[in-house]
Design a protein around this motif. Structure first.
Motif, PDB file in Angstrom:
ATOM      1  N   TYR A  42      44.459  49.942  35.883  1.00  0.00           N
ATOM      2  CA  TYR A  42      43.881  49.441  37.044  1.00  0.00           C
ATOM      3  C   TYR A  42      43.172  50.160  38.096  1.00  0.00           C
ATOM      4  O   TYR A  42      42.768  49.825  39.013  1.00  0.00           O
ATOM      5  CB  TYR A  42      44.571  48.223  37.648  1.00  0.00           C
TER       6      TYR A  42
ATOM      7  N   LYS B 209      39.300  46.030  37.218  1.00  0.00           N
ATOM      8  CA  LYS B 209      39.455  45.026  38.083  1.00  0.00           C
ATOM      9  C   LYS B 209      40.724  44.086  37.321  1.00  0.00           C
ATOM     10  O   LYS B 209      40.950  44.090  36.368  1.00  0.00           O
ATOM     11  CB  LYS B 209      38.486  44.234  38.299  1.00  0.00           C
ATOM     12  N   SER B 210      41.790  43.918  38.368  1.00  0.00           N
ATOM     13  CA  SER B 210      42.899  43.415  37.610  1.00  0.00           C
ATOM     14  C   SER B 210      42.519  41.705  37.591  1.00  0.00           C
ATOM     15  O   SER B 210      41.753  41.036  38.085  1.00  0.00           O
ATOM     16  CB  SER B 210      44.034  43.371  38.735  1.00  0.00           C
TER      17      SER B 210
ATOM     18  N   VAL C  64      48.828  39.430  34.801  1.00  0.00           N
ATOM     19  CA  VAL C  64      49.068  40.506  34.006  1.00  0.00           C
ATOM     20  C   VAL C  64      50.599  40.472  33.487  1.00  0.00           C
ATOM     21  O   VAL C  64      51.600  40.101  34.137  1.00  0.00           O
ATOM     22  CB  VAL C  64      48.863  41.950  34.928  1.00  0.00           C
TER      23      VAL C  64
ATOM     24  N   SER D 250      51.496  46.694  41.903  1.00  0.00           N
ATOM     25  CA  SER D 250      50.988  45.695  42.645  1.00  0.00           C
ATOM     26  C   SER D 250      49.792  46.343  43.761  1.00  0.00           C
ATOM     27  O   SER D 250      48.887  45.676  43.881  1.00  0.00           O
ATOM     28  CB  SER D 250      52.245  45.217  43.553  1.00  0.00           C
TER      29      SER D 250
ATOM     30  N   SER E  20      47.737  48.678  42.883  1.00  0.00           N
ATOM     31  CA  SER E  20      46.358  48.868  42.114  1.00  0.00           C
ATOM     32  C   SER E  20      45.899  47.552  41.626  1.00  0.00           C
ATOM     33  O   SER E  20      44.761  47.511  41.014  1.00  0.00           O
ATOM     34  CB  SER E  20      46.621  49.808  41.144  1.00  0.00           C
ATOM     35  N   CYS E  21      46.597  46.291  42.025  1.00  0.00           N
ATOM     36  CA  CYS E  21      46.106  45.168  41.511  1.00  0.00           C
ATOM     37  C   CYS E  21      45.547  44.317  42.625  1.00  0.00           C
ATOM     38  O   CYS E  21      45.886  44.361  43.992  1.00  0.00           O
ATOM     39  CB  CYS E  21      47.184  44.160  40.922  1.00  0.00           C
ATOM     40  N   HIS E  22      44.603  43.523  42.541  1.00  0.00           N
ATOM     41  CA  HIS E  22      44.100  42.620  43.778  1.00  0.00           C
ATOM     42  C   HIS E  22      45.007  41.557  43.876  1.00  0.00           C
ATOM     43  O   HIS E  22      45.977  41.297  43.220  1.00  0.00           O
ATOM     44  CB  HIS E  22      42.590  42.326  43.578  1.00  0.00           C
TER      45      HIS E  22
ATOM     46  N   THR F 177      46.540  38.634  41.655  1.00  0.00           N
ATOM     47  CA  THR F 177      46.953  38.940  40.451  1.00  0.00           C
ATOM     48  C   THR F 177      48.537  38.534  40.286  1.00  0.00           C
ATOM     49  O   THR F 177      49.284  38.951  41.494  1.00  0.00           O
ATOM     50  CB  THR F 177      46.794  40.352  40.248  1.00  0.00           C
TER      51      THR F 177
END
Ligand SMILES: Nc1ncnc2c1ncn2[C@@H]1O[C@H](COP(=O)(O)OP(=O)(O)OP(=O)(O)O)[C@@H](O)[C@H]1O
Ligand SMILES: [Mg+2]
Length: 409
Positions: A55, A59-60, A64, A83, A85-87, A90
């Protein structure tokens, strides 16, 4: 399989990072599950570290799934990295090596949707993913009930209308009734309205977000019952696509806890699409050989569509007594179809013709009221209990993790 998750899932993307061979195999099988037809599943062999790396440049997705080899403090740190690096939207499901109630509690309080212990079977995986997607994508708690006949003229429309009234009068449900038949619809006669629109126009208004126009296309015989007043479509042309009709249903489900669709005279592609979207399918047949033979074929096709699962299908044998001596005996019907009928309704032409000709509810006379009383337990299974429960737990992994961190700090 519970009724909430036994539907075609909404469009979504899922990334799965697992290392365990068996779970990996289960993850790869998900794409064969009919409910996942609109879900993009990306499976990679690896652990949570691989997800974090991934990520940084990608894009997340909506959801996941990550496997962790350890549940020690270092994993919690990794979860924080994941968390960040995720949008925001997610969600995350963690697969770990040990069964630990305290860990489960900690993780869920941090916003992880679920914690599973490896190895995870495909059944559990699909059920847990379905629940998480339905919850996070805000699919309403509304229920879609469709009624289909094994052949024409078996009483689908009469039963659908009686059911819709029963839901309103006896179960106090805010109900939306629609017919998928276009120009072949007899809904206007049964419900007593002049067709105001075509399915094509209703779909166009829905696509354009034109709720005022859509509202003008409704007939409201009761404050809790709205009917799409369609039926002006041409009879010899198909003007709509199944996917568009599906979107119209989805929209109606946002404002009505129960949507009932009459599939009796719909085109096959529409029947198939709506059946896949339904929480409850009522199949109507008569006890005659021709009708039962088609009922058996239709059950087989639905079974194939639903991976062998017919738990959402209830069979009604209608017009029992219509051809005394020539009907398939009740005891043989179950054996012939391999599916036990949920209800048998008698042939009563006076009752049905009076109701139809005079535009009256079936329940306005005692014999009709009794039929409605028998119909309602069938749908109670899908609408009973939790209809009013609103999902307030829409926070994503990031939201909750941040919140938890702030709480600690
Ligand atoms: N149990 C019953 N006894 C007597 N008449 C019935 C019964 N059920 C339905 N009918 C009548 O049979 C006729 C056909 O019913 P209906 O129109 O509901 O069937 P359908 O399956 O929707 O047909 P179509 O395939 O044309 O849409 C109607 O006149 C209806 O009132
Ligand atoms: Mg009909």
């Amino acid at each position: 399989m519970n009724t909430e998750t036994n539907i075609l899932l909404p469009s979504a993307a899922i990334d799965i990072f697992v290392n365990d061979e068996e779970t990996l195999r289960a993850a790869r099988q998900l794409q064969n599950d009919w409910r996942f037809a609109r879900v993009k599943v990306n499976v990679q062999q690896g652990y949570v570290e691989n997800a974090i790396e991934f990520y940084k440049n990608n894009k997340s997705p909506n959801l996941v799934l990550v496997e962790t080899a350890t549940t020690e403090e270092s994993f919690i740190v990794q979860l924080g990295e994941l968390s960040s690096s995720c949008h925001e939207g997610t969600n995350a499901i963690v697969i770990g090596p040990v069964n630990d109630v305290n860990l489960y509690r900690d993780l869920t309080s941090m916003g992880v949707s679920d914690y599973l212990v490896k190895s995870v079977s495909v059944e559990i995986l699909s059920d847990v993913i379905s629940k998480t997607l339905i919850k996070s994508l805000g699919t309403s708690k509304s229920r879609l009930i469709s009624v289909i006949g094994s052949k024409g003229g078996v009483g689908v429309s009469a039963i659908t209308q009686a059911l819709a009234w029963g839901l309103v009068d006896k179960m106090d449900q805010k109900t939306f009734l629609m017919d998928a038949a276009g120009g072949w619809s007899s809904l206007s006669v049964g419900m007593g309205f002049e067709p105001l629109t075509t399915l094509h126009e209703a779909i166009k208004a829905n696509e354009g977000g034109d709720s005022d126009s859509l509202n003008r296309m409704l007939f409201k015989p009761h404050e809790k019952l709205s009917v799409l007043a369609s039926g002006s479509d041409t009879m010899l042309e198909t003007s709509i696509q199944a996917m568009d009709y599906e979107e119209l249903i989805t929209e109606m489900m946002k404002s009505h806890p129960v949507v009932v669709v009459d599939l009796s005279a719909a085109i096959p592609s529409l029947k198939r699409t709506v059946l896949n979207q339904s929480h409850e399918i009522i199949m109507v047949t008569t006890p005659t050989l021709g009708s039962l033979r088609l009922a058996r074929s239709l059950l087989q096709e639905i079974k194939l569509l639903h991976d062998g699962d017919l738990s959402s299908v209830d069979l009604i044998v209608n017009m029992a007594g219509i051809a005394a001596g020539k009907e398939v005996p009740h005891k043989d019907i179950e054996a012939a179809l391999g599916h036990k009928p949920s209800l048998t309704l008698p042939f009563d032409s006076k009752l049905f013709m009076t109701s139809e000709n005079e535009g009256k509810k079936l329940s306005s006379v005692t014999a009709g009221a009794e039929i409605v009383t028998k119909l309602l337990p069938i749908v109670n299974r899908v609408i009973g209990g939790d209809l009013e429960v609103k999902n307030t737990n829409n926070q994503s992994l990031l939201d909750k993790f941040m919140h938890a961190l702030k709480g600690k700090g």
